[in-house]
Motif scaffolding. Structure first.
Motif, mmCIF file in Angstrom:
data_model
loop_
_atom_site.group_PDB
_atom_site.id
_atom_site.type_symbol
_atom_site.label_atom_id
_atom_site.label_comp_id
_atom_site.label_asym_id
_atom_site.label_seq_id
_atom_site.Cartn_x
_atom_site.Cartn_y
_atom_site.Cartn_z
ATOM 1 N N PRO A 101 26.168 -56.594 -26.317
ATOM 2 C CA PRO A 101 24.830 -56.082 -26.629
ATOM 3 C C PRO A 101 24.939 -54.746 -27.347
ATOM 4 N N VAL A 102 24.396 -54.671 -28.540
ATOM 5 C CA VAL A 102 24.512 -53.447 -29.342
ATOM 6 C C VAL A 102 23.193 -52.703 -29.452
ATOM 7 N N LEU A 103 22.113 -53.327 -29.019
ATOM 8 C CA LEU A 103 20.789 -52.705 -29.093
ATOM 9 C C LEU A 103 19.922 -53.278 -27.989
ATOM 10 N N GLY A 104 19.136 -52.421 -27.356
ATOM 11 C CA GLY A 104 18.194 -52.874 -26.343
ATOM 12 C C GLY A 104 16.907 -52.080 -26.404
ATOM 13 N N LEU A 105 15.800 -52.758 -26.196
ATOM 14 C CA LEU A 105 14.497 -52.100 -26.127
ATOM 15 C C LEU A 105 13.680 -52.757 -25.020
ATOM 16 N N VAL A 106 13.059 -51.944 -24.206
ATOM 17 C CA VAL A 106 12.197 -52.400 -23.117
ATOM 18 C C VAL A 106 10.850 -51.726 -23.298
ATOM 19 N N SER A 107 9.797 -52.522 -23.455
ATOM 20 C CA SER A 107 8.465 -51.954 -23.667
ATOM 21 C C SER A 107 7.532 -52.390 -22.548
ATOM 22 N N ALA A 108 7.007 -51.411 -21.819
ATOM 23 C CA ALA A 108 6.119 -51.654 -20.682
ATOM 24 C C ALA A 108 4.764 -51.019 -20.987
ATOM 25 N N PRO A 109 3.926 -51.687 -21.766
ATOM 26 C CA PRO A 109 2.690 -51.045 -22.237
ATOM 27 C C PRO A 109 1.711 -50.697 -21.136
ATOM 28 N N ALA A 110 1.678 -51.468 -20.046
ATOM 29 C CA ALA A 110 0.756 -51.152 -18.951
ATOM 30 C C ALA A 110 1.178 -49.886 -18.214
ATOM 31 N N LEU A 111 2.450 -49.506 -18.348
ATOM 32 C CA LEU A 111 2.938 -48.248 -17.788
ATOM 33 C C LEU A 111 2.895 -47.126 -18.830
ATOM 34 N N GLY A 112 2.593 -47.484 -20.075
ATOM 35 C CA GLY A 112 2.574 -46.481 -21.146
ATOM 36 C C GLY A 112 3.944 -45.924 -21.446
ATOM 37 N N ARG A 113 4.994 -46.782 -21.357
ATOM 38 C CA ARG A 113 6.353 -46.277 -21.526
ATOM 39 C C ARG A 113 7.232 -47.322 -22.208
ATOM 40 N N ARG A 114 8.189 -46.818 -22.975
ATOM 41 C CA ARG A 114 9.146 -47.652 -23.687
ATOM 42 C C ARG A 114 10.515 -46.987 -23.623
ATOM 43 N N TRP A 115 11.567 -47.809 -23.530
ATOM 44 C CA TRP A 115 12.946 -47.316 -23.476
ATOM 45 C C TRP A 115 13.746 -48.037 -24.541
ATOM 46 N N TRP A 116 14.698 -47.348 -25.181
ATOM 47 C CA TRP A 116 15.497 -48.008 -26.200
ATOM 48 C C TRP A 116 16.832 -47.309 -26.398
ATOM 49 N N ALA A 117 17.776 -48.059 -26.954
ATOM 50 C CA ALA A 117 19.108 -47.525 -27.241
ATOM 51 C C ALA A 117 19.787 -48.433 -28.254
ATOM 52 N N ALA A 118 20.650 -47.835 -29.070
ATOM 53 C CA ALA A 118 21.548 -48.579 -29.943
ATOM 54 C C ALA A 118 22.944 -48.017 -29.743
ATOM 55 N N GLU A 119 23.914 -48.868 -29.895
ATOM 56 C CA GLU A 119 25.303 -48.482 -29.631
ATOM 57 C C GLU A 119 25.682 -47.232 -30.423
ATOM 58 N N GLY A 120 26.148 -46.216 -29.696
ATOM 59 C CA GLY A 120 26.580 -44.978 -30.323
ATOM 60 C C GLY A 120 25.488 -43.999 -30.656
ATOM 61 N N ALA A 121 24.229 -44.325 -30.319
ATOM 62 C CA ALA A 121 23.101 -43.470 -30.728
ATOM 63 C C ALA A 121 22.354 -42.849 -29.563
ATOM 64 N N GLY A 122 22.780 -43.066 -28.325
ATOM 65 C CA GLY A 122 22.088 -42.512 -27.180
ATOM 66 C C GLY A 122 20.914 -43.365 -26.743
ATOM 67 N N ALA A 123 20.326 -42.994 -25.615
ATOM 68 C CA ALA A 123 19.186 -43.715 -25.037
ATOM 69 C C ALA A 123 17.978 -42.798 -25.007
ATOM 70 N N TYR A 124 16.788 -43.389 -25.202
ATOM 71 C CA TYR A 124 15.555 -42.627 -25.326
ATOM 72 C C TYR A 124 14.428 -43.313 -24.569
ATOM 73 N N ALA A 125 13.416 -42.536 -24.233
ATOM 74 C CA ALA A 125 12.226 -43.081 -23.594
ATOM 75 C C ALA A 125 11.022 -42.254 -24.005
ATOM 76 N N GLY A 126 9.874 -42.913 -24.046
ATOM 77 C CA GLY A 126 8.626 -42.243 -24.371
ATOM 78 C C GLY A 126 7.510 -43.254 -24.483
ATOM 79 N N ARG A 127 6.322 -42.784 -24.774
ATOM 80 C CA ARG A 127 5.199 -43.704 -24.958
ATOM 81 C C ARG A 127 5.430 -44.603 -26.169
ATOM 82 N N ASP A 128 6.051 -44.040 -27.213
ATOM 83 C CA ASP A 128 6.411 -44.793 -28.402
ATOM 84 C C ASP A 128 7.574 -44.068 -29.056
#
Length: 272
Positions: free
Chosen positions: A114-141
């Protein structure tokens, strides 16, 4: 950025489209829910989200493979072995009961990696994402995303432990081991599905474990946990989604510092 910048842009586009479909059906009075052959529920939102994502991928990545929970596999038409893995609504049981803890899971795999992942939880108003070598992030968008990092907790006595339903661990013959582990940790809660892994990646808890998962349940989670500095394997300590039949994956995710101890405690009964 990384070599996956364009793919990450596309993943956010897919998530935006998925969120628009799923939020329109969340708590809808006319929501249709059926039972699949394995007796798990599927709603018209699950199928509509997956159809939307498939249509967008057919336009933007027609040569890539695709595996979705509701409509199965579509092989790649080029030899690189890239494929998208989609869970249109992870947490369908929550979704159909009006519980806001559900998300669309989007992953890109190269082979079994797995080289990329994104999880979007709109009812929680939050999203998480990461790509290989680029770090992980979270926020509303994406525009509000900030880097996330696992905790530095180094002792089980100080750890917050998260798990899926206890019946799965009972079926796996490891319920006693899980209960003992829960007793030795500072706190234990069953947030379930994707959410425990995302809280782990943010440093809000320290361990998340599940005994049985399908590929679409876990593929998007792996890059996010790993890029946040955590460790995610199966119960044997192998990569979390090394090749295996659908429904035969397991996951042990931690902040890394606790991982060896957790594996020793939850390994096969004969090894303990």
């Amino acid at each position: 950025m990384t070599g996956y910048a364009a793919d990450l842009d596309l993943a956010h586009l897919l998530a935006d489209a998925a969120d628009a479909v799923s939020t329109a059906r969340f708590r809808a009075l006319d929501l249709r829910v059926e039972a699949k052959p394995d007796l798990t529920p599927v709603s018209d939102a699950d199928t509509a989200v997956e159809r939307e994502i498939r249509a967008l991928l057919a336009t933007h990545r027609p040569a890539d493979g695709l595996l979705g929970e509701e409509y199965g596999a579509q092989p790649a038409t080029r030899p690189e072995g890239r494929r998208w893995v989609i869970d249109p609504i992870d947490g369908t049981k929550n979704f159909v009961r009006g519980v806001p803890v559900w998300a669309t899971l989007i992953a890109l795999l190269e082979g079994d990696r797995p080289v990329l992942g994104l999880v979007s939880a709109p009812a929680l108003g939050r999203r998480w994402w990461a790509a290989e070598g680029a770090g992980a992030y979270a926020g509303r968008d994406r525009a509000t995303g900030e880097p996330i990092r696992v905790s530095g907790v180094g002792r089980l006595a100080d750890a917050s432990f998260c798990y899926s339903s206890l019946t799965g661990w009972e079926d796996a013959g490891r319920l006693d081991a899980v209960l003992d582990l829960m007793r030795d940790c500072w706190r234990s809660r069953a947030y379930g599905d994707f959410y425990g892994y995302m809280l782990l990646a943010e440093g809000a808890l320290d361990v998340m474990v599940e005994p049985e998962l399908s590929l679409w349940d876990v593929a998007a989670l792996v890059p996010i946990v790993a890029e946040a500095g955590g460790t995610i394997t199966d119960l044997s300590g192998a990569p979390a989604l090394a090749s295996g039949p659908v429904g035969e994956h397991s996951a042990v995710a931690s902040n890394g510092a606790l991982h060896a101890d957790i594996l020793a405690r939850l390994g096969p009964p004969a090894a303990r």
